[in-house]
Design an enzyme around this catalytic site. Structure first.
Site, mmCIF file in Angstrom:
data_model
loop_
_atom_site.group_PDB
_atom_site.id
_atom_site.type_symbol
_atom_site.label_atom_id
_atom_site.label_comp_id
_atom_site.label_asym_id
_atom_site.label_seq_id
_atom_site.Cartn_x
_atom_site.Cartn_y
_atom_site.Cartn_z
ATOM 1 N N HIS A 110 73.344 99.684 77.956
ATOM 2 C CA HIS A 110 74.600 98.665 77.854
ATOM 3 C C HIS A 110 74.599 98.334 76.427
ATOM 4 O O HIS A 110 75.868 98.147 75.804
ATOM 5 C CB HIS A 110 74.239 97.259 78.470
ATOM 6 C CG HIS A 110 75.494 96.430 78.516
ATOM 7 N ND1 HIS A 110 76.792 96.836 78.889
ATOM 8 C CD2 HIS A 110 75.731 95.332 77.887
ATOM 9 C CE1 HIS A 110 77.789 95.826 78.751
ATOM 10 N NE2 HIS A 110 77.060 94.971 78.192
ATOM 11 N N ASP A 139 81.437 97.922 74.332
ATOM 12 C CA ASP A 139 81.027 97.886 75.835
ATOM 13 C C ASP A 139 81.277 96.452 76.364
ATOM 14 O O ASP A 139 80.712 95.736 76.688
ATOM 15 C CB ASP A 139 79.606 98.134 76.297
ATOM 16 C CG ASP A 139 79.202 99.613 76.242
ATOM 17 O OD1 ASP A 139 79.950 100.306 77.090
ATOM 18 O OD2 ASP A 139 78.002 100.217 75.913
ATOM 19 N N SER A 185 79.744 93.273 74.300
ATOM 20 C CA SER A 185 79.642 92.687 75.783
ATOM 21 C C SER A 185 80.608 91.398 75.939
ATOM 22 O O SER A 185 81.950 91.600 75.717
ATOM 23 C CB SER A 185 78.401 92.327 76.061
ATOM 24 O OG SER A 185 78.184 91.805 77.223
#
Length: 292
Positions: free
Chosen positions: A175, A135, A111
């Site tokens: 996610h 991600d 992230s």
């Protein structure tokens, strides 16, 4: 926080002035978490450390910037990423002074952590050995110039796993799916093969089954061993590719791919069906029927 095969479960606190048990002659992997709205530690971190140490004798450095990442205001956390990168550069500079090589430094960022890794890589002019982005965060980074986000030029080899969309879907558990896909690559007999292709439609239609190279060579593998494909990428112009893959619905996610090509001998229309049955070494079978 340093983990090695000497201390695989109990971390040693280190910083740019105290390297502790870190052996600068070995590969060093930095794992950098992302946005933590609740302040809880990542549930996957222990598994990642264990998995990395199981495949190689290395230094695993867990970068704990939880105090900066913990806020319900995403913008506040995103603004801290460059500060984290500066702290990491000070640490790596000390490693280099002790004899480490940039070739042996590998950063795994999740992230917002993916962009932290990118900012560190830029400060070394793309000479870090490798960066993996899991991600990478989209909000405030999508559409930005290369200097403001993770970019393919930030390391000698950069690979990214996209398994989720951002925005309103950010708080959903998928996610973190890319993390679990990466974890599966650290297990024996659980490789996920990716297929270079111009589009997902072409991939689903079976137009990208040979990776653009001879059938004797392996397609790129997802996760830890993705860099085995870097020699083939160097032959491309530009030296990069986009690849697609399928997974199972739950752990360990790896599945096998089979390509079946059926050629009819005449153009007469026939009614009926074709059944394809597969049997593994254990005797388990699965079948698929094509109706016409």
């Amino acid at each position: 926080m340093l983990y090695t095969r000497r201390n695989p479960t109990c971390a040693q606190a280190i910083n740019s002035t105290v390297l502790g048990n870190l052996n600068v002659t070995k590969k060093t992997i930095f794992t950098v978490h992302g946005f933590r709205p609740t302040g809880s530690p990542p549930v996957w971190m222990e598994d990642l450390v264990e998995g990395l140490l199981s495949v190689d004798d290395m230094n695993v450095v867990v970068v704990d910037w939880n105090q900066g990442a913990t806020t319900v205001i995403y913008n506040h956390a995103s603004r801290k990423t460059r500060k984290v990168a500066i702290v990491l550069k000070e640490f790596i500079d000390q490693m280099l002074a002790e004899g480490a090589s940039l070739d042996d430094i590998y950063m795994i960022g999740v992230s917002l952590g993916a962009h932290v890794a990118g900012f560190v890589g830029k400060m070394y002019n793309g000479q870090l050995g490798r960066i993996t982005g899991l991600d990478p965060a989209g909000p405030l980074f999508n559409g930005r110039p290369p200097e403001d986000r993770l970019d393919p030029g930030d390391a000698q080899f950069v690979d990214v796993i996209h398994s989720d969309i951002d925005g309103m879907q950010y708080f959903k558990c998928d996610h973190q799916r890319s993390v679990y896909l990466y974890l599966s690559s650290l297990r024996e007999n659980c490789t996920i093969t990716a297929y270079p292709c111009d589009s997902y439609r072409d991939y689903r239609n079976g137009k990208c089954v040979n990776c653009g190279i001879s059938q004797t060579e392996s397609c790129p593998l997802l996760g830890y061993y993705a860099d085995n494909w870097k020699d083939y990428l160097r032959e491309r112009d530009p030296p990069m590719t986009k690849a697609f893959f399928d997974t199972a619905e739950e752990k360990p996610f790896c599945i096998y791919h089979y390509f079946v090509d059926i050629i009819t001998w005449n153009k007469n229309i026939r009614r009926g069906s074709i059944t394809i049955k597969l049997r593994d070494k254990a005797g388990n079978t699965t079948e698929s029927k094509i109706n016409q």
